[in-house]
Design a protein around this motif. Structure first.
Motif, PDB file in Angstrom:
ATOM      1  N   GLN A  14       0.835  -1.198   0.000  1.00  0.00           N
ATOM      2  CA  GLN A  14       0.000   0.000   0.000  1.00  0.00           C
ATOM      3  C   GLN A  14       0.870   1.248   0.000  1.00  0.00           C
ATOM      4  O   GLN A  14       0.371   2.348   0.165  1.00  0.00           O
ATOM      5  CB  GLN A  14      -0.869   0.020   1.243  1.00  0.00           C
ATOM      6  CG  GLN A  14      -1.884  -1.093   1.268  1.00  0.00           C
ATOM      7  CD  GLN A  14      -2.986  -0.795   2.255  1.00  0.00           C
ATOM      8  OE1 GLN A  14      -2.743  -0.217   3.302  1.00  0.00           O
ATOM      9  NE2 GLN A  14      -4.207  -1.180   1.908  1.00  0.00           N
ATOM     10  N   ARG A  15       2.155   1.049  -0.166  1.00  0.00           N
ATOM     11  CA  ARG A  15       3.058   2.186  -0.038  1.00  0.00           C
ATOM     12  C   ARG A  15       3.372   2.858  -1.372  1.00  0.00           C
ATOM     13  O   ARG A  15       4.381   3.536  -1.495  1.00  0.00           O
ATOM     14  CB  ARG A  15       4.369   1.747   0.651  1.00  0.00           C
ATOM     15  CG  ARG A  15       4.212   1.217   2.070  1.00  0.00           C
ATOM     16  CD  ARG A  15       3.995   2.349   3.073  1.00  0.00           C
ATOM     17  NE  ARG A  15       2.589   2.710   3.219  1.00  0.00           N
ATOM     18  CZ  ARG A  15       1.764   2.158   4.092  1.00  0.00           C
ATOM     19  NH1 ARG A  15       2.164   1.242   4.916  1.00  0.00           N
ATOM     20  NH2 ARG A  15       0.493   2.539   4.169  1.00  0.00           N
TER      21      ARG A  15
ATOM     22  N   PRO B  82       2.173   5.570  -2.898  1.00  0.00           N
ATOM     23  CA  PRO B  82       2.418   7.022  -2.855  1.00  0.00           C
ATOM     24  C   PRO B  82       3.776   7.366  -2.274  1.00  0.00           C
ATOM     25  O   PRO B  82       4.421   8.328  -2.692  1.00  0.00           O
ATOM     26  CB  PRO B  82       1.296   7.549  -1.963  1.00  0.00           C
ATOM     27  CG  PRO B  82       0.223   6.535  -2.060  1.00  0.00           C
ATOM     28  CD  PRO B  82       0.921   5.215  -2.214  1.00  0.00           C
ATOM     29  N   MET B  83       4.223   6.537  -1.316  1.00  0.00           N
ATOM     30  CA  MET B  83       5.525   6.814  -0.717  1.00  0.00           C
ATOM     31  C   MET B  83       6.644   6.561  -1.730  1.00  0.00           C
ATOM     32  O   MET B  83       7.587   7.347  -1.841  1.00  0.00           O
ATOM     33  CB  MET B  83       5.730   5.950   0.524  1.00  0.00           C
ATOM     34  CG  MET B  83       6.922   6.401   1.339  1.00  0.00           C
ATOM     35  SD  MET B  83       7.011   5.618   2.952  1.00  0.00           S
ATOM     36  CE  MET B  83       5.731   6.457   3.854  1.00  0.00           C
TER      37      MET B  83
ATOM     38  N   LEU C 152       6.320   6.727  -4.948  1.00  0.00           N
ATOM     39  CA  LEU C 152       6.231   7.812  -5.924  1.00  0.00           C
ATOM     40  C   LEU C 152       6.887   9.072  -5.364  1.00  0.00           C
ATOM     41  O   LEU C 152       7.659   9.754  -6.048  1.00  0.00           O
ATOM     42  CB  LEU C 152       4.757   8.080  -6.265  1.00  0.00           C
ATOM     43  CG  LEU C 152       4.480   9.059  -7.401  1.00  0.00           C
ATOM     44  CD1 LEU C 152       4.993   8.522  -8.718  1.00  0.00           C
ATOM     45  CD2 LEU C 152       2.997   9.374  -7.509  1.00  0.00           C
TER      46      LEU C 152
ATOM     47  N   PHE D  70       3.712  13.556  -0.741  1.00  0.00           N
ATOM     48  CA  PHE D  70       3.254  12.179  -0.935  1.00  0.00           C
ATOM     49  C   PHE D  70       3.811  11.263   0.147  1.00  0.00           C
ATOM     50  O   PHE D  70       3.107  10.412   0.691  1.00  0.00           O
ATOM     51  CB  PHE D  70       3.671  11.649  -2.312  1.00  0.00           C
ATOM     52  CG  PHE D  70       2.770  12.100  -3.429  1.00  0.00           C
ATOM     53  CD1 PHE D  70       1.401  11.890  -3.357  1.00  0.00           C
ATOM     54  CD2 PHE D  70       3.286  12.718  -4.552  1.00  0.00           C
ATOM     55  CE1 PHE D  70       0.558  12.293  -4.386  1.00  0.00           C
ATOM     56  CE2 PHE D  70       2.451  13.132  -5.589  1.00  0.00           C
ATOM     57  CZ  PHE D  70       1.086  12.919  -5.497  1.00  0.00           C
ATOM     58  N   ILE D  71       5.104  11.441   0.450  1.00  0.00           N
ATOM     59  CA  ILE D  71       5.740  10.580   1.455  1.00  0.00           C
ATOM     60  C   ILE D  71       5.074  10.778   2.815  1.00  0.00           C
ATOM     61  O   ILE D  71       4.713   9.813   3.488  1.00  0.00           O
ATOM     62  CB  ILE D  71       7.253  10.888   1.544  1.00  0.00           C
ATOM     63  CG1 ILE D  71       7.937  10.516   0.225  1.00  0.00           C
ATOM     64  CG2 ILE D  71       7.886  10.126   2.707  1.00  0.00           C
ATOM     65  CD1 ILE D  71       9.381  10.950   0.134  1.00  0.00           C
TER      66      ILE D  71
ATOM     67  N   ASN E 140       1.516   9.296   2.863  1.00  0.00           N
ATOM     68  CA  ASN E 140       1.483   7.845   2.977  1.00  0.00           C
ATOM     69  C   ASN E 140       1.986   7.372   4.335  1.00  0.00           C
ATOM     70  O   ASN E 140       1.484   6.397   4.899  1.00  0.00           O
ATOM     71  CB  ASN E 140       2.302   7.232   1.836  1.00  0.00           C
ATOM     72  CG  ASN E 140       1.867   5.822   1.537  1.00  0.00           C
ATOM     73  OD1 ASN E 140       2.639   4.892   1.640  1.00  0.00           O
ATOM     74  ND2 ASN E 140       0.589   5.639   1.188  1.00  0.00           N
TER      75      ASN E 140
END
Lengths: 316, 287, 256
Positions: free
Chosen positions: A274-275, A277-278, A280, B102-103, B106
């Motif tokens: 599920q990571r 976005p991280m 990206l 974004f980081i 999330n």
């Protein structure tokens, strides 16, 4: 001309993929080609003219909505609906473009964001017409020379159109209009002192990038047989902007590669974690900090692209 | 009539919260030419930290303090780590701060989960009181009053205090300020940290009204960017007027024309930008 | 003033009437008149801040005069955007080098040449495939001794080479009137000499208006002169006459 041949050669190479990879991968690669091609078109605006738009998914999504709404709400036949979709995006680009190009830098970024959010807002909130967040499902593909209902058939359809658009982009990029976009990025004063209308040049970049996006938007809606607000979200615009920067502005092939690569990476990762976005986000940070020239800058010869382009002529 | 008063107060509440977020964003933007797209994430980070602190201590003020401190420190950390990139090209700035957004987004999802949550209003502000014939939560009225007070305080600091003059001199001419012996790097770092901690504080303050959820970071960021642009980059007055305008337009738009509420918000924004490309209170900033 | 009287009897190529430019409270140009005949080598002289560059900006359309009239070939230029004035035959250089630093020398010249050849709207074939444009670019580079640098990126050139290229780019527009804004500013004596030689070698039918700081350069190049002082035109006439004008000697040459 050489670059056109390269595009055709790459097209032929990709054409053997259906014999090698599974249907799942072929579908994924079709999507990758769509978003890679979109990024390549955006390079004309973001890379060539150096105008950082964070709203060009608007035109990608709008053409898709045009098709979907024409078919589901107005019972238009599919091919004419395609025309309506493209027209809708083009009208929006011609409306937004001339206004947006008056801004520079961060102001340009913000106004493209505002335009994008305006259309995004319409598609999400105007539920009675656009079906809101749920989007519009059940859009069937048009009939073509061959059956494009199958994964393989649609892959070849996408490939054919992507090759045609890429050839257009390459010819455009090397044309007098194309290189004038490289002039606009550096010096407004000099360009107008040479007889170029700055606003119209910037508008051309804006509209051509939008038109390319609109065409890939059509391919996208038929691929998914569905359109939702996600296809004109600012996140998609940001991902495209990232593709251009990571790929290497002005190289055209770099943004294509990066745009496709991100799609494949995303799909592979979403299955396992599920990571996304991280990942990206890290991709954004790492590429900006460690690879400011993009993938294309890794090949030293690419920097000399225009040198090569003219060498034959000058030494004649 | 009651509908209008109610919406007016709602609009002012949104405007008040926006002002706390946007003032930090606009000063950083004006001072360092940095459009910090992780500002919304810093806002939400404050909100979540506040949520946890309130959960464990039950104290709203501790929550506000912790939220402000965490975001401020995170802001400082980011500013120090990426100083060079942040002062570079527009592209790199935008992509870097967006990547950070974004980081953080999330990361917060990983820690606090995806369910929308809400902070509890402090006890002494939990009642509703009657104003102009409508019953309205006192906490929201408190926010409105706080925004006007903070706006005034910031204005006094900005225009009247020596420290404010130092910061303004850095906005106007970085090199001249440096030549006059002002530690520009220190001013930059403090302003960035203060802006970030204001965002975090607002995350907590807004917690009882807006709630705390993944996605709020980008919603708030978007509105704050709109405020900054129509108010004029780097202008506190602009941030105040812009916040109230956006708060009111957004609230009335959502209440009156829910189907096209984004249109009612962004159409005026685009109009203002076209008529005044530098925003309502903007002026051309030196490069 | 005396020179003005006989000039106004025939139509000059570039004619400027009562041009004033206002920046806020500052009157940068005050009712300036100028007549430049076809083929002339015309010099504009004046100390820093006299309004010389503002005059060029007004002529080339980068600044809107608050009043007055500018005519090229008896046609009014007022209100035309700068890019359209180029198409009317006006071309200029900038005091601060304004080139495309990321592009090659050849591309810089090409950018100008393709406009004059009317190819700048073409998007369906490569810019380098227009033979006549490319030939002209090459000729331009040969004329200015820049062909050996054709493929170099501008940012890699020396300052002197960039100043030369600035002129080459302006010439590639094939103007009838060329405005040169301090072409020798910041150059060494030797480089300055080569720029002056270049200007002297330019075709006789090209009309040149030159802003210069260096008196030797001005008197070498121009036959006729105007002197600006705080936005006012304080003297006009043949070079020899200006050299002896007591007012000019006082304000510009610093003599009592």
């Amino acid at each position: 001309m050489k670059r056109v041949l390269i595009v055709i050669a790459v097209g032929f190479l990709l054409a053997v993929l259906p014999f090698i990879v599974s249907g799942y991968w072929l579908g994924l690669i079709t999507q990758a080609v769509i978003l890679g091609g979109f990024a390549m078109g955006l390079d004309l605006l973001v890379g060539f003219a150096r105008m950082p738009s964070i709203g060009h998914s608007t035109f990608f999504g709008l053409s898709g909505y045009g098709v979907a709404l024409a078919v589901t709400r107005f019972d238009v036949a599919i091919w004419p609906a395609v025309g309506i979709g493209l027209l809708l995006s083009l009208i929006a680009a011609l409306l937004f473009g001339p206004l947006a190009v008056r801004m520079r830098g961060l102001a340009f970024l913000t106004i493209t964001l505002a335009f994008g959010q305006l259309t995004w807002g319409l598609t999400t909130r105007w539920s009675s017409f656009t079906n809101g967040e749920n989007g519009i499902p059940g859009i069937s593909r048009p009939s073509f020379l061959w059956d494009i209902e199958t994964v393989v058939g649609y892959f070849y359809f996408t490939l054919l159109i992507a090759i045609a658009i890429s050839i257009f982009i390459i010819i455009f990029a090397e044309s007098p209009v194309g290189i004038s976009l490289l002039g606009v990025r550096n010096s407004d004063t000099r360009m107008s002192a040479l007889g170029y209308n700055i606003h119209s040049r910037r508008t051309i970049a804006f509209v051509v990038a939008a038109a390319v996006g609109a065409m890939y938007g059509i391919l996208n809606v038929f691929y998914n047989k569905f359109i939702g607000p996600g296809s004109l979200s600012w996140q998609l615009s940001a991902q495209m902007l990232l593709s251009v920067v990571v790929g290497g502005p002005v190289s055209l092939w770099g943004p294509f590669l990066a745009g496709s690569g991100i799609v494949i990476l995303k799909t592979m990762l979403i299955g396992t974690t599920q990571r996304w976005p991280m990942v990206l986000g890290l991709l954004y940070v790492v590429s900006v900090v460690f690879l400011p020239g993009g993938i294309a800058s890794l090949l030293p010869k690419v920097r000399a692209r225009f040198e090569k382009m003219f060498r034959g002529r000058v030494t004649e | 009539m009651r509908f209008w008063i109610f919406q007016l107060l709602n609009g002012l509440t949104t405007g008040a919260l926006l002002f706390f977020v946007a003032s930090g964003l606009t000063v950083v933007f004006g001072l360092m030419r940095i459009l910090n797209l992780s500002h919304g994430a810093l806002f939400l980070l404050g909100g979540y930290v506040g949520l946890s602190v309130q959960h464990f201590t039950g104290n709203f003020f501790l929550a506000a303090l912790a939220g402000a401190a965490t975001s401020g420190l995170m802001g400082l950390l980011l500013q120090q780590t990426f100083t060079r990139t942040l002062l570079g090209s527009t592209f790199n700035q935008v992509l870097l701060t967006l990547g950070i957004a974004f980081i953080l987004n999330n990361g917060m999802l990983a820690i606090w989960g995806g369910l929308p949550q809400k902070l509890k209003t402090p006890d002494f502000l939990s009642e509703s009181i009657s104003v102009f014939g409508v019953t309205y939560p006192s906490y929201r009225l408190f926010l409105i009053v706080l925004a006007f007070a903070a706006g005034l305080a910031l204005w006094v600091f900005w225009e009247r205090s020596t420290l404010g003059a130092v910061v303004r001199s850095c906005v106007d001419d970085r090199e001249m300020a440096a030549a006059m012996g002002i530690r520009v790097d220190l001013v930059f770092a403090s302003v960035f940290a203060i802006g970030a901690s204001m965002a975090g504080l607002t995350g907590v303050l807004g917690g009882p009204v807006l709630g705390v959820y993944i996605g709020l970071d980008f919603e708030v960021l978007l509105l704050a960017v709109v405020v900054v642009v129509i108010g004029g980059i780097g202008s506190l007055n602009g941030a105040f007027v812009g916040s109230m305008m956006v708060g009111l337009i957004d609230t009335f738009g959502k209440a009156s024309f829910p189907e096209i509420s984004y249109f009612t918000l962004f159409a005026p924004v685009i109009l203002i930008l076209l008529l005044r490309p530098l925003g309502l209170f903007g002026r051309i900033l030196p490069e | 003033m005396i020179a003005n009287a006989h000039q106004s009897e025939h139509v000059s190529l570039l004619s400027i009437r009562d041009i004033s430019v206002q920046f806020g409270g500052l009157l940068a140009l005050n009712a300036v008149n100028l007549d430049v005949n076809a083929g002339a080598r015309y010099g504009i002289l004046g100390p820093n801040g006299a309004g010389k560059t503002t005059l060029f900006n007004a002529i080339s359309g980068f600044v809107d005069p608050s009043k007055g009239e500018i005519k090229l070939n008896s046609k009014k230029l007022d209100g035309l955007p700068s890019h359209e004035r180029v198409l009317r035959g006006l071309s200029r250089t900038f005091q601060i080098t304004t080139l495309f630093p990321e592009l090659s020398v050849l591309e810089n010249v090409l950018m100008a040449a393709q406009v004059d050849a009317g190819k700048h709207q073409v998007f369906w074939r490569a810019a380098n495939s227009h033979k006549e444009v490319m030939q002209r670019v090459e000729a331009q580079l040969v004329d200015l001794n820049l062909s050996r640098l054709a493929l170099s990126t501008v940012s890699a050139l020396s300052y002197g080479e960039q100043r030369l290229l600035e002129i080459a780019v302006a010439l590639a527009s094939k103007p009838s009137v060329l405005l040169l804004d301090e072409p020798t500013a910041g150059l060494s004596a030797a480089e300055m000499r080569s720029v002056v030689d270049l200007i002297l070698k330019l075709p006789q039918d090209l009309t040149i208006v030159l802003i210069e700081h260096d008196l030797d350069v001005v008197f070498d190049v121009s036959e006729e002169l105007s002197v600006l002082h705080f936005g006012n035109m304080i003297a006009q006439g043949p070079a020899s006459q200006i050299r002896e004008d007591p007012l000019v000697r006082e304000v510009y040459l610093g003599e009592a």
